[in-house]
Structures are given as structure tokens and as C-alpha cells.
Design a protein around this motif. Structure first.
Motif, short mmCIF file in Angstrom:
data_model
loop_
_atom_site.label_atom_id
_atom_site.label_comp_id
_atom_site.label_asym_id
_atom_site.label_seq_id
_atom_site.Cartn_x
_atom_site.Cartn_y
_atom_site.Cartn_z
N VAL A 150 1.53 -7.65 -0.06
CA VAL A 150 1.20 -7.24 1.47
C VAL A 150 0.25 -6.03 1.60
CG1 VAL A 150 2.19 -6.83 3.46
CG2 VAL A 150 3.23 -8.77 2.57
N ALA A 151 0.93 -4.99 0.85
CA ALA A 151 0.20 -3.79 1.12
C ALA A 151 -1.11 -3.91 0.69
CB ALA A 151 1.01 -2.79 0.28
N LEU A 152 -1.42 -4.49 -0.57
CA LEU A 152 -2.81 -4.55 -0.78
C LEU A 152 -3.88 -5.39 0.04
CD1 LEU A 152 -5.11 -4.41 -3.23
CD2 LEU A 152 -4.03 -6.44 -4.30
N LEU A 153 -3.15 -6.44 0.48
CA LEU A 153 -3.95 -7.29 1.37
C LEU A 153 -4.16 -6.52 2.84
CD1 LEU A 153 -5.11 -10.08 2.21
CD2 LEU A 153 -2.82 -10.47 3.34
N THR A 154 -3.19 -5.70 3.20
CA THR A 154 -3.34 -5.10 4.63
C THR A 154 -4.27 -3.78 4.23
OG1 THR A 154 -1.05 -5.89 5.24
CG2 THR A 154 -2.29 -3.90 6.51
N GLY A 155 -3.98 -3.32 3.28
CA GLY A 155 -4.90 -1.77 3.08
C GLY A 155 -6.47 -2.32 2.75
N SER A 156 -6.57 -3.23 1.92
CA SER A 156 -7.82 -3.54 1.65
C SER A 156 -8.55 -4.01 2.82
CB SER A 156 -7.91 -4.63 0.62
OG SER A 156 -7.45 -5.53 0.82
N LYS A 157 -7.87 -4.87 3.72
CA LYS A 157 -8.43 -5.35 4.85
C LYS A 157 -9.03 -4.28 5.86
CE LYS A 157 -6.22 -5.72 8.53
NZ LYS A 157 -5.91 -5.23 9.75
N ASN A 158 -8.09 -3.12 6.12
CA ASN A 158 -8.55 -2.09 6.97
C ASN A 158 -9.58 -1.08 6.45
OD1 ASN A 158 -6.76 -2.14 9.25
ND2 ASN A 158 -5.19 -2.03 7.70
N VAL A 273 -4.61 4.41 2.09
CA VAL A 273 -3.02 4.86 2.18
C VAL A 273 -2.36 3.58 2.17
CG1 VAL A 273 -1.33 5.87 3.63
CG2 VAL A 273 -3.75 6.91 3.17
N GLN A 274 -2.50 2.41 2.93
CA GLN A 274 -1.64 1.39 3.06
C GLN A 274 -1.54 0.72 1.67
OE1 GLN A 274 -3.67 -0.82 6.39
NE2 GLN A 274 -1.84 -0.73 7.39
N THR A 275 -2.57 0.73 0.72
CA THR A 275 -2.34 0.06 -0.53
C THR A 275 -1.22 0.86 -1.33
OG1 THR A 275 -4.18 1.31 -1.20
CG2 THR A 275 -4.62 -0.84 -0.13
N GLN A 276 -1.08 2.02 -1.07
CA GLN A 276 -0.36 2.99 -1.78
C GLN A 276 0.93 3.26 -0.96
OE1 GLN A 276 -1.29 3.87 -4.83
NE2 GLN A 276 -3.01 2.51 -4.15
N ALA A 277 1.27 2.45 -0.16
CA ALA A 277 2.55 2.79 0.57
C ALA A 277 3.85 2.33 -0.13
CB ALA A 277 2.50 1.91 2.13
N PRO A 278 3.74 1.33 -0.86
CA PRO A 278 4.94 0.92 -1.60
C PRO A 278 5.12 2.20 -2.60
CG PRO A 278 3.47 -0.91 -1.94
CD PRO A 278 2.77 0.33 -1.08
N LYS A 279 4.35 2.80 -3.01
CA LYS A 279 4.71 3.96 -3.97
C LYS A 279 5.09 5.17 -3.19
CE LYS A 279 1.14 2.75 -7.27
NZ LYS A 279 -0.26 3.44 -7.99
N ILE A 280 4.85 5.22 -1.98
CA ILE A 280 5.26 6.23 -0.97
C ILE A 280 6.54 6.27 -0.55
CG2 ILE A 280 4.64 7.73 1.14
CD1 ILE A 280 1.72 6.99 0.47
N THR A 281 6.86 5.18 -0.06
CA THR A 281 7.87 4.70 0.39
C THR A 281 9.21 4.53 -0.50
OG1 THR A 281 7.80 2.24 0.52
CG2 THR A 281 7.16 3.49 2.57
N ARG A 282 8.97 4.28 -1.74
CA ARG A 282 10.03 4.15 -2.88
C ARG A 282 10.49 5.78 -3.30
NH1 ARG A 282 7.05 3.10 -8.50
NH2 ARG A 282 9.22 3.59 -9.21
N LEU A 283 9.81 6.58 -2.57
CA LEU A 283 10.31 7.82 -2.90
C LEU A 283 11.71 8.46 -2.09
CD1 LEU A 283 7.13 9.98 -3.30
CD2 LEU A 283 8.48 9.07 -5.06
#
Length: 416
Positions: A150-158, A273-283
Motif C-alpha cells: 500500500v505504501a509503495l502504491l500510494t507513495g509512488s502515485k503521489n 516519504v509515503q513509500t518509507q512510512a512503514p520504516k518510520i512507523t515501525r520505530l
């Protein structure tokens, strides 16, 4: 090994995901460019900021209606069909804008934007729903894979939408309004032809035929998240859609390409940033509710601080502040996008996703109208104060989300 052969060796679900993503990318590129073309071209023709905002009224209003019924249509007909219909409608909308300039009346442009709004939300609903259908299941990391996809699709779209903003400004400068529209129309015809040939026929179609009344979600989590999403996106568009580009053009003398580049940079960075959100929120550890509320409150302070700074004297503070807003907003948006796919039912996922994006479209509609009216009457500072207030409301609404104990470092697919 040739790229074509490598693609053929990929699992079927991955190939379908790539096709859905490519379809979504192409559409988004034209959608971003078209928005910038309309804002700048019609402002150049002498339209006020409120009148420019009204050109997008049908775009957003019909987007609300489309998401209301789009999920139901996707569940009954298949997501491939709703996605292809979206592409076809965008082609028609672009064709409508190729008429001579004297025929580009307000009503005609609003009608074209209405078709574009329907097209955009059919395409987005189909793409976001398809992810849940295609994501590999059965592993211990299913939720992590879902979040990453989801993050990849949303981030790349934006990111592509941001490029579209820049492309719109550049094309308007060098080949004019009609030339830009014609170029995008030809590109989409090629994309639609490929999609009709390759996308699976039954993608996302439910076993049973859902009744129309089922478009209303019965899930508390989906309803609460939808309300929070409405306020979140209204908080962005209240300054982003009309107020900011017109402000930069009028108050600071920026050219079309410079305005387009600024908005493009903002959205590209936002998508990255959206594509990297999983890495950020996991912290961050905590429940989905606590994480959602916490990120909303972090976002709310940024437009409030900007409203207190001397942005009329020094545009640097405005640009820097809005770039930071984009970073925090991207994390909020990506996290919301993951939650809706997670909370949505598996059979008939497009129903819940469609309802959620109906709220998203309603937020954009409210933000767009407020952007034109507030800027015209009170200026950009008022838009920023309203933006801060809307984010606070989004955070308060998120308190109604389920108090689950799933931590983002687990759902984000990284483990501890």
C-alpha cells in the motif's frame, strides 16, 4: 535476460500488481498535470481564486458520488472494469478541453472536470482495492507485506502526481494549453489499450452480488477512519489547491514553471516519504489508535506555526514550513491508507475502500472550496489556521478507532 522475459517469470499476482500500478501511475501523471494546467491557465485568463476553485467543484463533488457507488460496482463487475472505465472517462474529459478557447466556458470546463473526477476516483478505488486482492496471503508477514505494498502504491502515485504538476506548468509554458491536453490524451489511449488486453477479468469481483444498501459501511473502524480522513485531506487542500499557487504567483511574482516546480517538489517529496512510512512507523510502539492520534497532533502544530511567521515578507519560511508539513502529512496519509485496507473486509474489499475514499473526496471538496473562498476574503494566513484546526479534529475523531495492541513494527513487516 530481456526485461520482457523477466516479467513473464514473475508470479501472476506480481505481474497484475505491476500492471495495476503502471495504470495508476499513468492516470495520476495526467491528473496532476491537468490540475496545474486548469489552475494556471484560467487564472491567466482573469478568473479570481474563488472562480478557479469553482472549476474543481464538480471534480470533487462527482468524486464523492463515484466513491459512494464505485466500491459497489467494483465488487459486482470486477476492479479491472472499473479501472478501465476510469481511464476511458479521463480520455473523454481531456477531449472536451480540446475545443477552441472561446468554447471553454465555465460550465463546459466544470462538466469536463466532473468526468475527470469520476475517472480519478474509479481508478484510485480500483488500484487501492486490488492491492488487498493481490497481496500474498498465508505468511506470518501478511500484514507487513500489505502495509509495504500500500505504501509503495500510494507513495509512488503521489510522486508521479508531483511530476504531473511540474509537467503541467512546463507544458503550459512551451506548447500551450491545447498542446498539453492533446499530448496527455494520446498517452492515455495507449495505456487503456494495454490495460484492456492484460488486466485479469475477475479481479476483486465478489462471489455474491452485494446489494446497493451495502455501500454504507457497518464497520465502526472504517466509519471512524473515514471521518478522520475527511478532515485530514481538507486540512491539506484548504491551502494547497488554489491558495498557495495563486499566492506565489500574485504576491511573490513566481512564474508558471516555478509554481509548478514548487508544488511538484512538494508532492514528489510527499510521495517519497509515503513509500518509507512503514520504516518510520515501525520505530514507534503502541496501538493503531495511539499512533493515528499522535501523528495527527504532530501535524496540527505546523500550519499554526506558519500562520504566525512573516510569510508575506519572506517566502522562505512558507516554503520550508510546507515542506515539513508534507513530510508529516505523508506519514499520516500512508498510515491511514494502510489502516483502511487492513480494516476492510476481504470479500468485497472495494465496498469499504470505496466508502473510505468517498470521505477522502468529500474532504478534498470542502478543502478546495474553502481554499478559494478563504484566500480571496482573508488571505493565506486564514487558510493555514483552518488547516491546523481540521487536523486537530481529525486527531480527536481518531480516538474512536479500535484500541488494538498490534504494534506498527510488527505490521510494517520488519519485525523487532
Amino acid at each position: 535476460m530481456p526485461i520482457i522475459e523477466r516479467l513473464r517469470l514473475l508470479p501472476f499476482e506480481i505481474r497484475q500488481y505491476l500492471l495495476v500500478t503502471g495504470n495508476y501511475w499513468a492516470f495520476t501523471l495526467t491528473d496532476g498535470a491537468l490540475r496545474m494546467l486548469v489552475v494556471l491557465h484560467f487564472h491567466q485568463l482573469g478568473y479570481s481564486s474563488l472562480e478557479v476553485a469553482m472549476l474543481f467543484l464538480f471534480y470533487e463533488a462527482f468524486g464523492v458520488a463515484t466513491n459512494f457507488v464505485g466500491g459497489w460496482l467494483g465488487a459486482r463487475l470486477g476492479l479491472n472494469r472499473t479501472m478501465n472505465v476510469g481511464l476511458a472517462l479521463q480520455i473523454v474529459a481531456l477531449g472536451m478541453l480540446l475545443v477552441p478557447s472561446v468554447q471553454l466556458t465555465v460550465i463546459w470546463v466544470m462538466a469536463a472536470q466532473a468526468l475527470s473526477g469520476i475517472a480519478k476516483d474509479l481508478n484510485k478505488m480500483s488500484a487501492k482495492s486490488a492491492v488487498k486482492v493481490l497481496v500474498p496471503r498465508g505468511s506470518s508477514d501478511t500484514q507487513g507485506a500489505l502495509y509495504r505494498w500500500v505504501a509503495l502504491l500510494t507513495g509512488s502515485k503521489n510522486a508521479l502526481k508531483g511530476i504531473g504538476f511540474f509537467l503541467g506548468g512546463v507544458l503550459l509554458t512551451f506548447i500551450g494549453f491545447r498542446g498539453a491536453i492533446a499530448l496527455m490524451l494520446v498517452m492515455l489511449i495507449g495505456v487503456l489499450s494495454l490495460s484492456l488486453y492484460r488486466l485479469r477479468a475477475d479481479l476483486g469481483r465478489t462471489q455474491s452480488k452485494p446489494k446497493f444498501r451495502e455501500v454504507f459501511s457497518t464497520s465502526r473502524a472504517v466509519n471512524v477512519l473515514s471521518a478522520a480522513r475527511l478532515c485530514l485531506f481538507a486540512s491539506r487542500d484548504v491551502w494547497f489547491v488554489v491558495a498557495l499557487p495563486v499566492y506565489l504567483y500574485e504576491q511573490h511574482g513566481w512564474g508558471y514553471w516555478a509554481v509548478g516546480a514548487m508544488l511538484a517538489g512538494w508532492v514528489i517529496g510527499y510521495g517519497g516519504v509515503q513509500t518509507q512510512a512503514p520504516k518510520i512507523t515501525r520505530l514507534i510502539h503502541g496501538s493503531s489508535r495511539a499512533i493515528t492520534v499522535g501523528w495527527a497532533l504532530a501535524l496540527a502544530g505546523l500550519p499554526a506555526v506558519l500562520a504566525l511567521l512573516p510569510i508575506n515578507d519572506d517566502v522562505f519560511w512558507l516554503v520550508a514550513g510546507l515542506l515539513l508539513f508534507g513530510v508529516v502529512f505523508a506519514i499520516n496519509s500512508s498510515w491511514h491508507s494502510y489502516l483502511i485496507v487492513r480494516f476492510a473486509r476481504t470479500d468485497g474489499v472495494s465496498m469499504d475502500v470505496g466508502f473510505y475514499y468517498m470521505a477522502n473526496a468529500m474532504g478534498r471538496l470542502i478543502g478546495t472550496v474553502l481554499s478559494g473562498w478563504l484566500y480571496q476574503v482573508y488571505g493565506l494566513t486564514a487558510c493555514l489556521w483552518v488547516s491546523a484546526g481540521l487536523v486537530v479534529v481529525s486527531g480527536v475523531l481518531a480516538l474512536g478507532l479500535p484500541a488494538d495492541t498490534t504494534e506498527p513494527n510488527e505490521t510494517a513487516g520488519g519485525g523487532r
